[in-house]
Design a protein around this motif. Structure first.
Motif, PDB file in Angstrom:
ATOM      1  N   ALA A 132      23.380 -75.667  31.951  1.00 36.36           N
ATOM      2  CA  ALA A 132      24.412 -74.616  32.103  1.00 36.36           C
ATOM      3  C   ALA A 132      24.642 -74.425  30.812  1.00 36.36           C
ATOM      4  CB  ALA A 132      25.692 -75.311  32.667  1.00 36.36           C
ATOM      5  N   SER A 133      24.456 -73.025  30.239  1.00 34.77           N
ATOM      6  CA  SER A 133      24.638 -72.365  29.116  1.00 34.77           C
ATOM      7  C   SER A 133      25.730 -71.352  28.908  1.00 34.77           C
ATOM      8  CB  SER A 133      23.097 -72.042  28.364  1.00 34.77           C
ATOM      9  OG  SER A 133      22.663 -70.795  29.073  1.00 34.77           O
ATOM     10  N   GLY A 134      25.913 -70.906  27.637  1.00 35.20           N
ATOM     11  CA  GLY A 134      26.674 -69.685  27.731  1.00 35.20           C
ATOM     12  C   GLY A 134      28.295 -70.042  28.142  1.00 35.20           C
ATOM     13  N   LEU A 135      28.772 -71.304  27.878  1.00 31.60           N
ATOM     14  CA  LEU A 135      30.050 -71.833  28.254  1.00 31.60           C
ATOM     15  C   LEU A 135      30.999 -71.751  27.175  1.00 31.60           C
ATOM     16  CD1 LEU A 135      29.095 -75.088  30.086  1.00 31.60           C
ATOM     17  CD2 LEU A 135      29.200 -73.015  31.013  1.00 31.60           C
ATOM     18  N   GLN A 136      32.168 -71.731  27.562  1.00 33.74           N
ATOM     19  CA  GLN A 136      33.245 -71.504  26.479  1.00 33.74           C
ATOM     20  C   GLN A 136      33.565 -73.202  25.976  1.00 33.74           C
ATOM     21  OE1 GLN A 136      34.891 -68.732  25.725  1.00 33.74           O
ATOM     22  NE2 GLN A 136      35.737 -69.672  23.943  1.00 33.74           N
ATOM     23  N   ASN A 137      33.460 -73.004  24.740  1.00 36.40           N
ATOM     24  CA  ASN A 137      33.869 -74.526  24.035  1.00 36.40           C
ATOM     25  C   ASN A 137      35.478 -74.875  24.239  1.00 36.40           C
ATOM     26  OD1 ASN A 137      31.486 -75.065  23.218  1.00 36.40           O
ATOM     27  ND2 ASN A 137      31.596 -73.953  21.134  1.00 36.40           N
ATOM     28  N   GLY A 138      35.664 -75.961  24.467  1.00 41.08           N
ATOM     29  CA  GLY A 138      36.999 -76.438  24.763  1.00 41.08           C
ATOM     30  C   GLY A 138      37.699 -76.014  26.208  1.00 41.08           C
ATOM     31  N   THR A 139      36.724 -75.584  26.978  1.00 41.06           N
ATOM     32  CA  THR A 139      36.920 -75.445  28.450  1.00 41.06           C
ATOM     33  C   THR A 139      36.385 -76.713  29.312  1.00 41.06           C
ATOM     34  OG1 THR A 139      37.346 -73.033  28.232  1.00 41.06           O
ATOM     35  CG2 THR A 139      37.151 -73.889  30.354  1.00 41.06           C
ATOM     36  N   THR A 140      37.268 -77.123  29.996  1.00 41.87           N
ATOM     37  CA  THR A 140      36.454 -78.268  30.864  1.00 41.87           C
ATOM     38  C   THR A 140      36.048 -77.586  32.225  1.00 41.87           C
ATOM     39  OG1 THR A 140      38.336 -79.644  30.209  1.00 41.87           O
ATOM     40  CG2 THR A 140      37.214 -80.331  32.249  1.00 41.87           C
ATOM     41  N   TYR A 141      34.749 -78.078  32.417  1.00 41.82           N
ATOM     42  CA  TYR A 141      33.756 -77.585  33.682  1.00 41.82           C
ATOM     43  C   TYR A 141      33.849 -78.625  34.842  1.00 41.82           C
ATOM     44  CZ  TYR A 141      33.099 -73.198  30.998  1.00 41.82           C
ATOM     45  OH  TYR A 141      33.184 -72.136  30.211  1.00 41.82           O
ATOM     46  N   TRP A 142      33.933 -78.428  35.981  1.00 40.06           N
ATOM     47  CA  TRP A 142      33.614 -79.097  37.128  1.00 40.06           C
ATOM     48  C   TRP A 142      32.193 -78.624  37.611  1.00 40.06           C
ATOM     49  CZ3 TRP A 142      38.548 -78.357  35.739  1.00 40.06           C
ATOM     50  CH2 TRP A 142      39.200 -79.292  35.731  1.00 40.06           C
ATOM     51  N   PHE A 143      31.206 -79.723  37.825  1.00 40.15           N
ATOM     52  CA  PHE A 143      29.865 -79.680  38.366  1.00 40.15           C
ATOM     53  C   PHE A 143      29.969 -80.301  39.609  1.00 40.15           C
ATOM     54  CE2 PHE A 143      29.637 -78.562  33.924  1.00 40.15           C
ATOM     55  CZ  PHE A 143      29.128 -77.248  33.777  1.00 40.15           C
ATOM     56  N   ALA A 144      28.772 -79.765  40.414  1.00 37.37           N
ATOM     57  CA  ALA A 144      28.476 -80.453  41.603  1.00 37.37           C
ATOM     58  C   ALA A 144      27.090 -79.766  42.015  1.00 37.37           C
ATOM     59  CB  ALA A 144      29.291 -80.384  42.927  1.00 37.37           C
ATOM     60  N   VAL A 145      26.402 -80.720  42.846  1.00 41.46           N
ATOM     61  CA  VAL A 145      24.941 -80.126  43.068  1.00 41.46           C
ATOM     62  C   VAL A 145      24.661 -80.469  44.676  1.00 41.46           C
ATOM     63  CG1 VAL A 145      22.353 -80.650  42.834  1.00 41.46           C
ATOM     64  CG2 VAL A 145      23.977 -80.582  41.029  1.00 41.46           C
ATOM     65  N   SER A 146      24.235 -79.226  45.508  1.00 41.61           N
ATOM     66  CA  SER A 146      23.898 -79.377  46.847  1.00 41.61           C
ATOM     67  C   SER A 146      22.333 -78.989  47.271  1.00 41.61           C
ATOM     68  CB  SER A 146      24.753 -78.628  47.747  1.00 41.61           C
ATOM     69  OG  SER A 146      24.565 -77.201  47.394  1.00 41.61           O
ATOM     70  N   SER A 147      21.756 -79.335  48.487  1.00 47.12           N
ATOM     71  CA  SER A 147      20.240 -79.165  48.497  1.00 47.12           C
ATOM     72  C   SER A 147      20.286 -77.948  49.578  1.00 47.12           C
ATOM     73  CB  SER A 147      19.430 -80.354  48.575  1.00 47.12           C
ATOM     74  OG  SER A 147      19.626 -81.066  47.620  1.00 47.12           O
ATOM     75  N   LEU A 148      19.352 -77.298  49.898  1.00 48.69           N
ATOM     76  CA  LEU A 148      19.125 -76.055  50.857  1.00 48.69           C
ATOM     77  C   LEU A 148      17.924 -76.237  51.223  1.00 48.69           C
ATOM     78  CD1 LEU A 148      21.244 -73.930  51.841  1.00 48.69           C
ATOM     79  CD2 LEU A 148      19.841 -72.464  50.597  1.00 48.69           C
ATOM     80  N   ASP A 149      17.715 -76.272  52.732  1.00 46.49           N
ATOM     81  CA  ASP A 149      16.227 -76.213  53.389  1.00 46.49           C
ATOM     82  C   ASP A 149      15.851 -74.834  53.632  1.00 46.49           C
ATOM     83  OD1 ASP A 149      17.358 -75.746  55.870  1.00 46.49           O
ATOM     84  OD2 ASP A 149      17.243 -77.675  56.567  1.00 46.49           O
ATOM     85  N   ARG A 150      14.638 -74.612  53.958  1.00 49.04           N
ATOM     86  CA  ARG A 150      14.209 -73.149  54.302  1.00 49.04           C
ATOM     87  C   ARG A 150      14.903 -72.694  55.566  1.00 49.04           C
ATOM     88  NH1 ARG A 150      10.210 -72.220  51.027  1.00 49.04           N
ATOM     89  NH2 ARG A 150       8.894 -74.078  50.229  1.00 49.04           N
ATOM     90  N   THR A 151      15.493 -73.294  56.533  1.00 46.64           N
ATOM     91  CA  THR A 151      16.008 -72.888  57.595  1.00 46.64           C
ATOM     92  C   THR A 151      17.713 -72.366  57.162  1.00 46.64           C
ATOM     93  OG1 THR A 151      15.058 -74.435  58.938  1.00 46.64           O
ATOM     94  CG2 THR A 151      16.856 -73.211  59.782  1.00 46.64           C
TER      95      THR A 151
END
Length: 400
Positions: free
Chosen positions: A349-368
């Motif tokens: 993840a780029s272009g972020l603001q230094n000094g700012t806290t970010y929360w991240f999560a990942v999900s998966s998607l199927d073709r349906t």
């Protein structure tokens, strides 16, 4: 006279006598009604042959003393030869008694499906045994459909197969002379045999279901024929395959449960041959089974912060219909949003603001379009690199 001459004369006198003695007696040829030009000629022959007490030629089929009643005029119905009883005047020939005939036709049932049986009943009055013809109307012309003979009660019945088109029918009697009576011809009132088309309809309670789930298939067949078998079919590889056979009830309905294969397929219902009725098919209906199973959630998400960037890594067990991963992000001041999609298990993840806290999560998607549960959340705060100050050399001139 010489002996030889006497013997020759004796042989001549005895020869014809021997031939006549051994010749067989003449036998009268058998006769039938077709051998006589009229009823009168047959009656006179019948009486000369010993009738009515004797009928060696079987000319009086019903035993009423009158021969060949169906032969044409002139007629003679006397039981003794014309002119009998010693009178010099010939016995007058009796005239047949005219009788008005009637005929009726019944078609039952009057409505049938092509191939089913229907009954024809012909009734003649007066009630006698009599030839009858049933005719059908074709392009405005009456043509013979069936012939028969009524019984002594004046009725005749015949079961026939229903054709493809509606029929208009009538019964016809020809004039008849019989037993001293001359019956008129007659034509019945026309009757119609209405040919019905078997209508079959197929409906599903749900046309789209989850994979592995079932839906209710309802078949309606009219006209109603309780017990008629119906085949539920699915199209596979260009051919129709029967899944199940069911029977319609007294309302003309039949139902069953269907578990469709994944995807969309065509279905139809076919009313099978029953009591002669020809098969009939419904229109096609589409039934779709969709994949409602979401992929497993990714796991092991890790985040490493850098200068205005965060490097993410994770693990995932992707299904066969996997489409991509979704990288989600939020801050203390923003809601969750998809930052990017990727088929890899790493992302920066780029272009972020230094000094700012970010929360991240990942999900998966199927073709349906099924989405997995997200990974556990991780946080990272990008920071600019620290720049150490540079010390000046000893004795260097200072600024004035």
């Amino acid at each position: 006279m010489p002996r030889r001459v006497l013997l020759f004369l004796l042989a001549l006198s005895l020869g014809p006598t021997l031939v006549l003695a051994t010749a067989p007696a003449a036998v009268a040829a058998d006769r039938d009604c077709g051998d006589f030009a009229s009823q009168k000629a047959a009656q006179i022959f019948f009486l000369n042959a010993g009738g009515p007490s004797s009928d060696p030629h079987y000319l009086d089929s019903d035993g009423d003393g009158i021969a060949c009643e169906s032969n044409p005029a002139p007629y003679y119905y006397g039981k003794t030869l014309p002119g009998g009883g010693g009178s010099s005047q010939p016995e007058p020939e009796p005239q047949p008694q005219p009788v008005t005939s009637s005929v009726s036709l019944t078609v039952s049932p009057s409505q049938r499906i092509t191939g089913e049986r229907y009954d024809l009943t012909v009734t003649v009055r007066p009630a006698i045994s009599r030839a009858v013809t049933v005719q059908k109307k074709v392009n405005g012309t009456w043509k013979v459909l069936a012939t028969g003979t009524t019984g002594a009660a004046g009725t005749a019945r015949r079961a026939l197969k229903t054709p493809a088109k509606t029929l208009v029918l009538r019964a016809v009697l020809q004039p008849l002379s019989k037993a001293g009576k001359k019956y008129t011809g007659a034509v019945s009132t026309s009757r119609k045999l209405q040919v019905q088309r078997q209508k079959v309809e197929l409906e599903f309670s749900q046309s789209v279901v989850s994979e592995g789930e079932q839906t209710r298939a309802v078949v309606t067949a009219t006209p109603v024929r309780p017990g008629r078998p119906v085949a539920l079919q699915v199209k596979e590889g260009g051919s129709w395959v029967t899944l199940e056979e069911i029977e319609v009830d007294r309302r003309g309905r039949a139902a069953t449960q269907v578990v469709p294969e994944l995807g969309t397929a065509e279905y139809r219902a076919v009313a099978l041959r029953h009591n002669g009725a020809v098969p009939a098919s419904s229109g096609t209906r589409d039934l779709t089974a969709v994949d409602m199973t979401a992929p497993a959630a990714p796991f092991g998400l890790q985040a490493t912060a850098g200068d205005a960037v965060v490097d993410l890594t994770w693990s995932a067990d992707v299904p066969a219909d996997f489409l991509h991963h979704e990288v989600w992000v939020r801050t203390a001041d923003t809601d969750w949003a998809v930052l990017a999609t990727t088929t890899a298990s790493v992302f920066q993840a780029s272009g972020l603001q230094n000094g700012t806290t970010y929360w991240f999560a990942v999900s998966s998607l199927d073709r349906t379009g099924n989405r997995s549960a997200p990974t556990g959340e991780v946080t990272a705060t990008p920071e600019a690199p620290v720049v150490e100050p540079v010390d000046q050399p000893s004795g260097a001139p200072g600024r004035r």
